[in-house]
Design an enzyme around this catalytic site. Structure first.
Site, short mmCIF file in Angstrom:
data_model
loop_
_atom_site.label_atom_id
_atom_site.label_comp_id
_atom_site.label_asym_id
_atom_site.label_seq_id
_atom_site.Cartn_x
_atom_site.Cartn_y
_atom_site.Cartn_z
N ARG A 171 0.85 -1.19 0.00
CA ARG A 171 0.00 0.00 0.00
C ARG A 171 0.88 1.24 0.00
O ARG A 171 1.93 1.27 0.65
CB ARG A 171 -0.88 0.02 1.25
CG ARG A 171 -2.10 -0.89 1.15
CD ARG A 171 -3.02 -0.71 2.34
NE ARG A 171 -2.44 -1.18 3.58
CZ ARG A 171 -1.90 -0.42 4.50
NH1 ARG A 171 -1.86 0.89 4.36
NH2 ARG A 171 -1.40 -0.95 5.60
N TYR A 181 -1.31 -3.34 -6.87
CA TYR A 181 -1.17 -4.08 -5.61
C TYR A 181 -2.49 -4.05 -4.83
O TYR A 181 -3.14 -3.01 -4.73
CB TYR A 181 -0.03 -3.48 -4.75
CG TYR A 181 -0.08 -4.06 -3.39
CD1 TYR A 181 0.40 -5.35 -3.17
CD2 TYR A 181 -0.71 -3.40 -2.35
CE1 TYR A 181 0.27 -5.94 -1.93
CE2 TYR A 181 -0.85 -4.00 -1.11
CZ TYR A 181 -0.36 -5.26 -0.91
OH TYR A 181 -0.52 -5.86 0.31
N LYS A 203 -9.71 -2.05 1.39
CA LYS A 203 -9.39 -0.92 2.27
C LYS A 203 -10.15 0.34 1.86
O LYS A 203 -10.64 1.09 2.69
CB LYS A 203 -7.89 -0.64 2.24
CG LYS A 203 -7.04 -1.83 2.61
CD LYS A 203 -7.32 -2.28 4.00
CE LYS A 203 -6.40 -3.43 4.39
NZ LYS A 203 -6.72 -3.95 5.72
N HIS A 209 -11.00 -2.02 11.23
CA HIS A 209 -9.93 -2.90 10.77
C HIS A 209 -9.76 -4.02 11.81
O HIS A 209 -8.82 -3.99 12.60
CB HIS A 209 -8.65 -2.05 10.63
CG HIS A 209 -7.53 -2.73 9.93
ND1 HIS A 209 -6.21 -2.36 10.08
CD2 HIS A 209 -7.51 -3.76 9.04
CE1 HIS A 209 -5.44 -3.12 9.33
NE2 HIS A 209 -6.20 -3.98 8.69
N SER A 246 -1.75 -3.75 10.29
CA SER A 246 -1.45 -4.70 9.21
C SER A 246 -0.23 -5.55 9.56
O SER A 246 0.74 -5.04 10.11
CB SER A 246 -1.15 -3.92 7.93
OG SER A 246 -2.16 -2.99 7.70
N CYS A 299 0.26 -7.88 11.76
CA CYS A 299 0.55 -8.14 13.19
C CYS A 299 -0.17 -9.40 13.67
O CYS A 299 -0.38 -9.58 14.87
CB CYS A 299 0.10 -6.96 14.04
SG CYS A 299 1.20 -5.55 13.92
N ASP A 335 -9.95 -9.47 8.69
CA ASP A 335 -9.40 -8.13 8.42
C ASP A 335 -10.37 -6.98 8.67
O ASP A 335 -9.94 -5.92 9.12
CB ASP A 335 -8.92 -8.07 6.95
CG ASP A 335 -7.98 -6.92 6.68
OD1 ASP A 335 -7.11 -6.65 7.53
OD2 ASP A 335 -8.10 -6.26 5.63
N ARG A 356 1.67 -12.13 -0.69
CA ARG A 356 0.31 -12.43 -0.22
C ARG A 356 -0.26 -13.70 -0.83
O ARG A 356 0.13 -14.11 -1.92
CB ARG A 356 -0.63 -11.29 -0.63
CG ARG A 356 -0.25 -9.93 -0.07
CD ARG A 356 -0.69 -9.80 1.36
NE ARG A 356 -0.31 -8.53 1.96
CZ ARG A 356 -1.04 -7.88 2.85
NH1 ARG A 356 -2.19 -8.35 3.24
NH2 ARG A 356 -0.61 -6.76 3.37
C1 OXD Z 1 -3.42 -4.45 5.29
C2 OXD Z 1 -4.04 -5.60 4.61
O1 OXD Z 1 -2.50 -3.84 4.76
O2 OXD Z 1 -4.93 -6.21 5.21
O3 OXD Z 1 -3.87 -4.14 6.41
O4 OXD Z 1 -3.68 -5.91 3.47
MN MN Z 2 -5.59 -5.22 7.00
#
Ligand code: OXD
Ligand code: MN
Length: 648
Positions: free
Chosen positions: A112, A261, A270, A290, A312, A314, A337, A431
């Site tokens: 991102r 991406y 998002k 989130h 993100s 974590c 998410d 990913r």
């Molecule tokens: C983030 C994702 O960046 O879930 O939080 O991809």
């Molecule tokens: Mn996320």
């Protein structure tokens, strides 16, 4: 309770009519030009409702694609797109699995880009607080309407020349009701079509009836990715210099340019389900967060649902799919998410996961850390920027699978790689994108239109020092403060470099759709609603390290021990003691049976100097960044914490 979520089922739509007209890019002739002049390779323009047709035609006139493909989301269509992508060399089959693919991006388009993500409102303060003393705002980026018009004019006209334009109609919850909101997404990259099939629900029939006048089918959000090509790397078109991810919350529009991406271009994720949806949620009185959602059942068979917000990368996916190490406990996954949460008429907070798939970080995922994710991704999965083995498997750092003799690895950059090499084989933000239905522990109610009842909310982050394994907020206001004061080490999910500890309130810093001060007011207002049962709020930290830099807590399945304590606290058990930062488990209250040696004293220690510094840092951040928009309740919580820490 009747279909609580009727009103918040949503989709991502580009209303080019609004978009082009608002930006004076209207191409003359939209209304007069025959629809048949557009080359439609797939689908029937005539069958689309008027606004959807206008979206297609005006978008085509603006961007001038060679032809238009109206997606229906079918398996057959998906296979055709995959075959095309393979032929173009954009993806490659991972032959060891069933329908699994590897995409390698242009190495400049891997995460991102927060620095190029903007929100457009008339007044800057509707988007972000104005920091004190001219400091740079860290809670989002505002763009003026005029700059946005210029940015659009520089990027969009003619940008699809010679390419296909796709039209993807989707929604973000499977159940269609008379108030469901739908939308459109027009991705240029076919790669995005196949990831969309995974992440969202198709709504092709319903979108036929979209209409501006019919309130039931308001077009709710919008998005488009147009990409121009400079020098093609890995057959992945992108334009890093001109990347712009723009949101116009007043019109529920998203306009994304230059990056393929996921977080920048899967606009339903998002951009819509957090940034635009958080603004809709504020307007309509609910929460778009989130957060993962999980169901946890104790050995006696009683079940509770918990939502958890971590920044993100974590470990949200790992927690949401956990296999508890404590005997007799069971975790089931609702989402990993995003949570949309709303109080029902009985005053219970109910949550849905608006997504249909997982877009998870691959490195670190293994049969030890997340066996359920590993089982989920063995078929129908698109991998991006992972490494591959010469026998057709995926591979990454932390996969915990030794390489058999004769097996070689090609890195995400397409280079030969061997264990011990300086650079990682997979990009740290590589990913997997897989359908949620493939996860072996999906909750039976994960698609229930009523959502699931949330009893606890957990905040957390990567805190190598000072922050204990778990604590509970004293009350709702204090819990809102705990979310406000969240900090975490930066990860590879965005462009930030290094291990700096960043402020990340509510794990939403990159995703707020409006001024954070007003977002806090919105959270605080929940307490004043009549007859609601507010969830209890907790904070966890799986990442505390000892003086040698080793993690103090084993994490993963062992985190069930923390969930067990939280479960009992939600039941009202008196198993906590008060500390200056909140309630922590009383001695013996955490079930440590069979855990082995863990330095619990260190794990729960509250060093006075650390907390003094923490209070200072939080004060500086809030005073500077939120400035006059900081609700007085939060200043009061900060002062109360400061006083308690002084007495430590
Ligand atoms: C983030 C994702 O960046 O879930 O939080 O991809
Ligand atoms: Mn996320």
């Amino acid at each position: 309770m009747s279909s609580l979520y009727n009103r918040i089922l949503g989709c991502c739509t580009l209303s080019v009519k609004h978009f082009a007209a608002a930006h004076r890019l209207w191409v003359p002739g939209l209304h007069t030009r025959s629809l048949h002049a557009l080359q439609v390779l797939n689908g029937d323009l005539e069958r689309l409702s008027r606004p959807v047709r206008e979206f297609v035609v005006s978008g085509a006139q603006l961007c001038q694609p060679e032809n238009v493909h109206i997606c229906n989301g079918s398996e057959e269509e998906n296979n055709r797109i995959l075959a095309l992508l393979e032929k173009q060399g954009m993806i490659k089959r991972l032959s060891k699995y069933d329908n699994c693919w590897l995409a390698r991006t242009d190495p400049r388009d891997v995460a991102r880009v927060e620095s190029k993500t903007v929100i457009i409102t008339k007044n800057q303060r509707d988007t972000v607080p104005i920091p004190e003393g001219g400091a740079k705002c860290q809670l989002g980026s505002w763009m003026s309407e005029e700059s946005f018009e210029r940015a659009v004019a520089e990027r969009f006209p003619g940008c699809m020349k010679g390419r296909w334009k796709k039209l993807w109609q989707f929604r973000q919850f499977p159940v269609n009701t008379d108030t469901t909101l739908h939308g459109l997404f027009s991705p240029l990259l076919p790669y995005l079509c196949v990831t969309c099939v995974c992440m969202q629900y198709t709504s092709s029939q319903i979108a036929h009836s979209l209409s501006y006048t019919d309130k039931k089918f308001t077009i709710h959000a919008s998005g488009e990715i147009f990409v121009t090509i400079e020098e093609l790397k890995n057959n992945w078109p992108c334009n890093p210099q001109k990347t712009l991810i723009a949101h116009v919350p007043d019109r529920r529009e998203i306009i994304s340019f230059g990056s393929g991406y996921g977080g920048n271009s899967l606009l339903g994720k998002k951009c819509f389900a957090l940034r635009i949806a958080s603004r809709i949620a504020k307007d309509e009185g609910w929460l778009a967060e989130h957060m993962l959602i999980l169901g946890i059942t104790n050995p006696e068979g009683r079940k509770k649902y918990i939502a958890a917000a971590f920044p993100s990368a974590c470990g949200k996916t790992n927690l949401a799919m956990m296999n508890p190490s404590l005997p007799g406990w069971k975790v089931e996954c609702v989402g990993d998410d995003i949570a949309w949460m709303k109080f029902d008429s009985d005053g219970r907070l109910r949550a849905i996961n608006p997504e249909n798939g997982f877009f998870g970080v691959a490195p670190g995922t293994s049969m030890k850390t997340n066996p359920n994710a590993m089982k989920t991704i063995l078929k129908n999965t698109m991998f991006t920027n992972v490494a591959e083995t010469n026998d057709g498997r995926f591979y990454w750092e932390g996969i915990d699978e030794p390489l058999a003799s004769g097996i070689t690895v090609t890195s995400w950059l397409g280079k030969q790689w061997k264990p011990g090499d300086k650079d990682p084989c997979a990009h740290p933000n590589s990913r997997f994108c897989a359908p949620a239905s493939q996860c072996p522990i999906m909750d039976p109610d994960w698609e229930s239109p009523d959502g699931v009842p949330i009893e606890g909310i957990i905040f957390g982050g990567r805190r190598p020092k000072g922050v204990p394994l778990v604590y509970e907020a004293f009350n709702w206001k204090h819990g809102v403060f705990v979310g406000t004061a969240m900090r975490s080490e930066a990860t590879a999910a965005a462009e930030h470099k290094g291990k700096v500890v960043m402020h990340d309130p509510f794990a939403m810093r990159p995703f707020f759709g409006y001024n954070f001060g007003r977002y806090l007011e919105h959270w605080l207002s929940m307490e004043h609603r009549h007859g609601v049962r507010l969830p209890k709020i907790f904070h966890v930290n799986w990442f505390r390290k000892d003086t040698n830099g080793n993690f103090l807590w084993p994490g993963f399945g062992q985190n069930s021990r923390v969930l067990d304590w939280i479960f009992r606290r939600l039941d009202g058990e008196q198993s906590a003691v008060e500390t200056p930062i909140g309630y922590v488990p009383a001695s013996g209250a955490l079930n440590l049976q069979g855990l082995g040696k863990v330095d619990m004293e260190e794990l729960f220690s509250l060093p006075k100097e650390f907390w003094e510094q923490e209070v200072k840092d939080i004060r500086k951040y809030l005073m500077e960044q939120v400035n006059i928009d900081l609700p007085k309740e939060m200043s009061a919580e900060l002062e109360a914490l400061e006083k308690r820490v002084k007495k430590m």
